[in-house]
Design an enzyme around this catalytic site. Structure first.
Site, PDB file in Angstrom:
ATOM      1  N   GLY A  22       0.822  -1.309   0.131  1.00 36.46           N
ATOM      2  CA  GLY A  22       0.012  -0.079  -0.094  1.00 36.46           C
ATOM      3  C   GLY A  22       0.779   1.256   0.096  1.00 36.46           C
ATOM      4  O   GLY A  22       2.333   1.201  -0.006  1.00 36.46           O
ATOM      5  N   GLN A  23       0.216   2.470  -0.152  1.00 35.50           N
ATOM      6  CA  GLN A  23       1.016   3.645  -0.098  1.00 35.50           C
ATOM      7  C   GLN A  23       1.863   3.829   1.175  1.00 35.50           C
ATOM      8  O   GLN A  23       3.090   4.131   0.927  1.00 35.50           O
ATOM      9  CB  GLN A  23      -0.281   4.872  -0.089  1.00 35.50           C
ATOM     10  CG  GLN A  23      -1.132   4.955  -0.994  1.00 35.50           C
ATOM     11  CD  GLN A  23      -1.708   6.430  -0.974  1.00 35.50           C
ATOM     12  OE1 GLN A  23      -1.076   7.228  -1.651  1.00 35.50           O
ATOM     13  NE2 GLN A  23      -3.022   6.306  -0.524  1.00 35.50           N
ATOM     14  N   VAL A  24       1.294   3.723   2.325  1.00 34.79           N
ATOM     15  CA  VAL A  24       1.984   3.750   3.503  1.00 34.79           C
ATOM     16  C   VAL A  24       2.930   2.551   3.890  1.00 34.79           C
ATOM     17  O   VAL A  24       4.393   2.631   4.117  1.00 34.79           O
ATOM     18  CB  VAL A  24       1.319   4.016   4.834  1.00 34.79           C
ATOM     19  CG1 VAL A  24       2.129   3.815   6.263  1.00 34.79           C
ATOM     20  CG2 VAL A  24       0.460   5.175   4.633  1.00 34.79           C
ATOM     21  N   ALA A  71      -5.253  -2.009   5.210  1.00 39.96           N
ATOM     22  CA  ALA A  71      -6.612  -1.695   5.617  1.00 39.96           C
ATOM     23  C   ALA A  71      -7.457  -1.782   4.577  1.00 39.96           C
ATOM     24  O   ALA A  71      -7.001  -1.707   3.282  1.00 39.96           O
ATOM     25  CB  ALA A  71      -6.781  -0.277   6.081  1.00 39.96           C
ATOM     26  N   TYR A  72      -8.829  -1.961   4.614  1.00 37.48           N
ATOM     27  CA  TYR A  72      -9.830  -1.692   3.663  1.00 37.48           C
ATOM     28  C   TYR A  72     -10.230  -0.311   3.506  1.00 37.48           C
ATOM     29  O   TYR A  72     -10.729   0.319   4.655  1.00 37.48           O
ATOM     30  CB  TYR A  72     -11.157  -2.541   4.184  1.00 37.48           C
ATOM     31  CG  TYR A  72     -12.277  -2.309   3.153  1.00 37.48           C
ATOM     32  CD1 TYR A  72     -12.547  -3.545   2.453  1.00 37.48           C
ATOM     33  CD2 TYR A  72     -12.956  -1.377   2.668  1.00 37.48           C
ATOM     34  CE1 TYR A  72     -13.400  -3.773   1.282  1.00 37.48           C
ATOM     35  CE2 TYR A  72     -13.957  -1.398   1.610  1.00 37.48           C
ATOM     36  CZ  TYR A  72     -14.196  -2.352   1.070  1.00 37.48           C
ATOM     37  OH  TYR A  72     -14.969  -2.543   0.053  1.00 37.48           O
ATOM     38  N   THR A  73      -9.580   0.413   2.500  1.00 36.82           N
ATOM     39  CA  THR A  73      -9.468   1.711   2.175  1.00 36.82           C
ATOM     40  C   THR A  73     -10.595   2.276   1.280  1.00 36.82           C
ATOM     41  O   THR A  73     -10.562   3.759   1.038  1.00 36.82           O
ATOM     42  CB  THR A  73      -8.107   2.285   1.891  1.00 36.82           C
ATOM     43  OG1 THR A  73      -7.593   1.634   0.653  1.00 36.82           O
ATOM     44  CG2 THR A  73      -7.239   2.032   3.090  1.00 36.82           C
ATOM     45  N   TYR A 110      -2.749   2.284  11.962  1.00 40.11           N
ATOM     46  CA  TYR A 110      -3.209   3.636  11.400  1.00 40.11           C
ATOM     47  C   TYR A 110      -4.727   3.692  11.320  1.00 40.11           C
ATOM     48  O   TYR A 110      -5.323   2.631  11.010  1.00 40.11           O
ATOM     49  CB  TYR A 110      -2.477   3.801  10.125  1.00 40.11           C
ATOM     50  CG  TYR A 110      -1.125   3.866  10.106  1.00 40.11           C
ATOM     51  CD1 TYR A 110      -0.358   4.981  10.391  1.00 40.11           C
ATOM     52  CD2 TYR A 110      -0.332   2.775   9.620  1.00 40.11           C
ATOM     53  CE1 TYR A 110       0.934   4.910  10.424  1.00 40.11           C
ATOM     54  CE2 TYR A 110       1.036   2.640   9.586  1.00 40.11           C
ATOM     55  CZ  TYR A 110       1.698   3.653  10.015  1.00 40.11           C
ATOM     56  OH  TYR A 110       3.087   3.787  10.085  1.00 40.11           O
ATOM     57  N   TYR A 136     -16.760   2.922   6.482  1.00 40.93           N
ATOM     58  CA  TYR A 136     -15.508   3.007   6.610  1.00 40.93           C
ATOM     59  C   TYR A 136     -15.107   3.476   7.898  1.00 40.93           C
ATOM     60  O   TYR A 136     -14.161   2.802   8.562  1.00 40.93           O
ATOM     61  CB  TYR A 136     -14.477   3.642   5.465  1.00 40.93           C
ATOM     62  CG  TYR A 136     -13.180   4.070   5.637  1.00 40.93           C
ATOM     63  CD1 TYR A 136     -12.234   3.002   5.499  1.00 40.93           C
ATOM     64  CD2 TYR A 136     -12.834   5.396   5.930  1.00 40.93           C
ATOM     65  CE1 TYR A 136     -10.975   3.309   5.680  1.00 40.93           C
ATOM     66  CE2 TYR A 136     -11.341   5.772   6.130  1.00 40.93           C
ATOM     67  CZ  TYR A 136     -10.504   4.549   6.061  1.00 40.93           C
ATOM     68  OH  TYR A 136      -9.186   4.760   5.979  1.00 40.93           O
TER      69      TYR A 136
HETATM   70  N1  LIG Z   1      -5.802   6.879   2.005  1.00 40.91           N
HETATM   71  C1  LIG Z   1      -6.142   7.506   2.690  1.00 40.91           C
HETATM   72  O1  LIG Z   1      -6.580   8.701   2.417  1.00 40.91           O
HETATM   73  C2  LIG Z   1      -6.352   7.223   4.384  1.00 40.91           C
HETATM   74  C3  LIG Z   1      -6.776   8.312   5.119  1.00 40.91           C
HETATM   75  C4  LIG Z   1      -6.655   8.062   6.588  1.00 40.91           C
HETATM   76  C5  LIG Z   1      -6.425   6.982   7.312  1.00 40.91           C
HETATM   77  N2  LIG Z   1      -5.938   6.191   6.114  1.00 40.91           N
HETATM   78  C6  LIG Z   1      -5.154   4.940   7.071  1.00 40.91           C
HETATM   79  O2  LIG Z   1      -3.785   4.540   6.531  1.00 40.91           O
HETATM   80  C7  LIG Z   1      -3.401   3.358   6.568  1.00 40.91           C
HETATM   81  C8  LIG Z   1      -2.595   3.171   5.274  1.00 40.91           C
HETATM   82  O3  LIG Z   1      -3.486   3.399   4.181  1.00 40.91           O
HETATM   83  P1  LIG Z   1      -3.084   3.530   2.662  1.00 40.91           P
HETATM   84  O4  LIG Z   1      -3.485   4.897   2.070  1.00 40.91           O
HETATM   85  O5  LIG Z   1      -1.268   3.033   2.557  1.00 40.91           O
HETATM   86  O6  LIG Z   1      -3.714   2.344   2.074  1.00 40.91           O
HETATM   87  P2  LIG Z   1      -3.770   1.741   0.691  1.00 40.91           P
HETATM   88  O7  LIG Z   1      -2.781   2.241  -0.179  1.00 40.91           O
HETATM   89  O8  LIG Z   1      -5.045   1.488   0.078  1.00 40.91           O
HETATM   90  O9  LIG Z   1      -3.126   0.312   1.035  1.00 40.91           O
HETATM   91  C9  LIG Z   1      -3.959  -0.701   1.920  1.00 40.91           C
HETATM   92  C10 LIG Z   1      -2.921  -1.785   1.797  1.00 40.91           C
HETATM   93  O10 LIG Z   1      -3.996  -2.908   2.546  1.00 40.91           O
HETATM   94  C11 LIG Z   1      -3.891  -4.091   1.819  1.00 40.91           C
HETATM   95  N3  LIG Z   1      -4.898  -5.147   2.026  1.00 40.91           N
HETATM   96  C12 LIG Z   1      -6.234  -4.587   1.887  1.00 40.91           C
HETATM   97  N4  LIG Z   1      -7.024  -5.837   2.024  1.00 40.91           N
HETATM   98  C13 LIG Z   1      -6.416  -6.824   2.721  1.00 40.91           C
HETATM   99  C14 LIG Z   1      -6.312  -8.093   3.145  1.00 40.91           C
HETATM  100  N5  LIG Z   1      -7.467  -8.629   2.920  1.00 40.91           N
HETATM  101  N6  LIG Z   1      -5.363  -8.751   3.709  1.00 40.91           N
HETATM  102  C15 LIG Z   1      -3.787  -8.099   3.480  1.00 40.91           C
HETATM  103  N7  LIG Z   1      -3.739  -6.716   2.850  1.00 40.91           N
HETATM  104  C16 LIG Z   1      -4.757  -6.198   2.459  1.00 40.91           C
HETATM  105  C17 LIG Z   1      -3.737  -3.534   0.372  1.00 40.91           C
HETATM  106  O11 LIG Z   1      -3.256  -4.755  -0.239  1.00 40.91           O
HETATM  107  P3  LIG Z   1      -3.497  -4.707  -1.963  1.00 40.91           P
HETATM  108  O12 LIG Z   1      -2.342  -4.214  -2.464  1.00 40.91           O
HETATM  109  O13 LIG Z   1      -3.395  -6.191  -2.308  1.00 40.91           O
HETATM  110  O14 LIG Z   1      -4.806  -4.334  -2.188  1.00 40.91           O
HETATM  111  C18 LIG Z   1      -2.823  -2.672   0.363  1.00 40.91           C
HETATM  112  O15 LIG Z   1      -1.448  -2.729   0.472  1.00 40.91           O
HETATM  113  C19 LIG Z   1      -4.651   2.623   6.728  1.00 40.91           C
HETATM  114  O16 LIG Z   1      -4.955   2.127   7.845  1.00 40.91           O
HETATM  115  C20 LIG Z   1      -5.778   3.565   6.223  1.00 40.91           C
HETATM  116  O17 LIG Z   1      -6.947   3.221   6.926  1.00 40.91           O
HETATM  117  C21 LIG Z   1      -5.705   6.145   4.904  1.00 40.91           C
END
Ligand SMILES: NC(=O)c1ccc[n+]([C@@H]2O[C@H](COP(=O)([O-])OP(=O)(O)OC[C@H]3O[C@@H](n4cnc5c(N)ncnc54)[C@H](OP(=O)(O)O)[C@@H]3O)[C@@H](O)[C@H]2O)c1
Length: 299
Positions: A22-24, A71-73, A110, A136
């Site tokens: 994921g991004q983070v 996370a499920y994002t 996170y 969410y």
């Molecule tokens: N994005 C935002 O704007 C935002 C805002 C506030 C907080 N956050 C929080 O920040 C954290 C990091 O977010 P991010 O933006 O880096 O998210 P992201 O880019 O959507 O990455 C999420 C990661 O979770 C993995 N994932 C999803 N379902 C999974 C499963 N069943 N088993 C294993 N891995 C799974 C994805 O894998 P795949 O690559 O295989 O799909 C991906 O690597 C999360 O906790 C999110 O809730 C994000």
């Protein structure tokens, strides 16, 4: 002699990154590369949709630090995939917290600005009452509570409006749409702080390093870039910086209210978070969102 603890004298700590693609997660691999013996799990190795399967994997690895960036994002899709979002965002973090506690390891997790309902006029602090407006946000809040119930050494970093050089995010969507269209309408009545994956990963590393010298108060911390803007303001800054760098023509932007851009999930009006607790506990000050954006765009 085995001590039963996760850190052994003179050994590099074993560090586990969950959600590594994921991004983070991608940036955590960079920022923790020299912090220990790093193992990065993608979904194909550890599927959070089947939380119980994580236990034996973690018991074999015996990490001193678990960084959960998975996370499920998909905020809008979560409205119709409640069970899936709840399993990944709440049930799996509970298992990670239980396994971390069993090993006396630290869990970094996170969470999101979307645990709040947006009604406050000033930045939200950690003790403000959450009241998520969408599925969410409810599942992420349930994840926070699950970890808190387990207890142990955990840091929950609530962040917001995450973007970066990889993955699906607002920055990359804007740059793509800017190439495809002459005009874009962007929501201008939701306030927040765009926060780059680089900033999040670097701050997480700094906080972890600090835990090696002080025992922090484990709990929830807000971790977002300084300043605030709207999605429209964010888009304006993206295109201004993009034009300065490339000289390319940029689209005309029109501010619109959220009511003109209906989405399945309701978003909070004000989701600006105060970082004071992070600053006073860990001595970490995060950059203004515009500076952080310039770093990502310069990559
Ligand atoms: N994005 C935002 O704007 C935002 C805002 C506030 C907080 N956050 C929080 O920040 C954290 C990091 O977010 P991010 O933006 O880096 O998210 P992201 O880019 O959507 O990455 C999420 C990661 O979770 C993995 N994932 C999803 N379902 C999974 C499963 N069943 N088993 C294993 N891995 C799974 C994805 O894998 P795949 O690559 O295989 O799909 C991906 O690597 C999360 O906790 C999110 O809730 C994000």
């Amino acid at each position: 002699m085995a001590t039963g603890r996760a850190i052994h004298v003179n050994q590099k700590p074993v560090i586990l990154i969950v959600g590594a693609s994921g991004q983070v997660g991608t940036e955590l691999q960079r920022s923790f590369a020299d912090a220990g013996d790093v193992t990065a799990w993608e979904r194909s190795v550890a599927d959070l949709f089947h939380p119980e399967t994580l236990r034996s994997l973690i018991r074999q690895l015996r990490p001193a630090l678990i960084l959960n960036a998975a996370a499920y994002t998909a905020v809008d899709r979560a409205e119709s995939e409640v069970d899936q979002a709840m399993t990944i965002n709440a049930d799996a973090p509970r298992v990670l917290a239980e396994e971390a506690a069993r090993l006396d390891a630290t869990l970094v997790h996170y969470s999101t600005d979307y645990v709040f309902d947006g009604s406050k006029k000033s930045p939200w602090v950690e003790n403000d009452k959450p009241n998520p407006l969408n599925v969410y946000g409810r599942t992420k809040l349930a994840g926070e509570r699950a970890i808190q119930e387990v207890g142990g050494k955990y840091l929950i970093f609530r962040t917001s409006w995450v973007y970066g050089p990889h993955g699906q995010n607002f920055l990359r969507t804007m740059l793509r749409l800017g190439r495809e269209r002459d005009q874009l309408k962007i929501v201008n009545d939701q306030f927040g702080a765009p926060t780059s994956s680089l900033v999040i990963a670097n701050a997480t590393r700094a906080a972890w390093d600090k835990t090696l010298t002080i025992t922090p108060e484990y709990g929830v911390y807000h971790l977002t870039c300084a300043g605030e803007t709207t999605w429209y303001g964010f888009a304006q800054e993206i295109f201004t910086q993009h034009q300065k760098r490339t000289g390319e023509k940029i689209p005309q932007l029109t501010p619109i209210p959220s009511s003109e851009y209906p989405t399945p999930a309701t978003r909070p009006v004000n989701s600006v978070l105060s970082n004071e607790k992070l600053q006073s506990t860990f001595g970490i000050t995060l950059p203004d969102w515009r500076l952080a954006l310039a770093k990502v765009m310069g990559k």
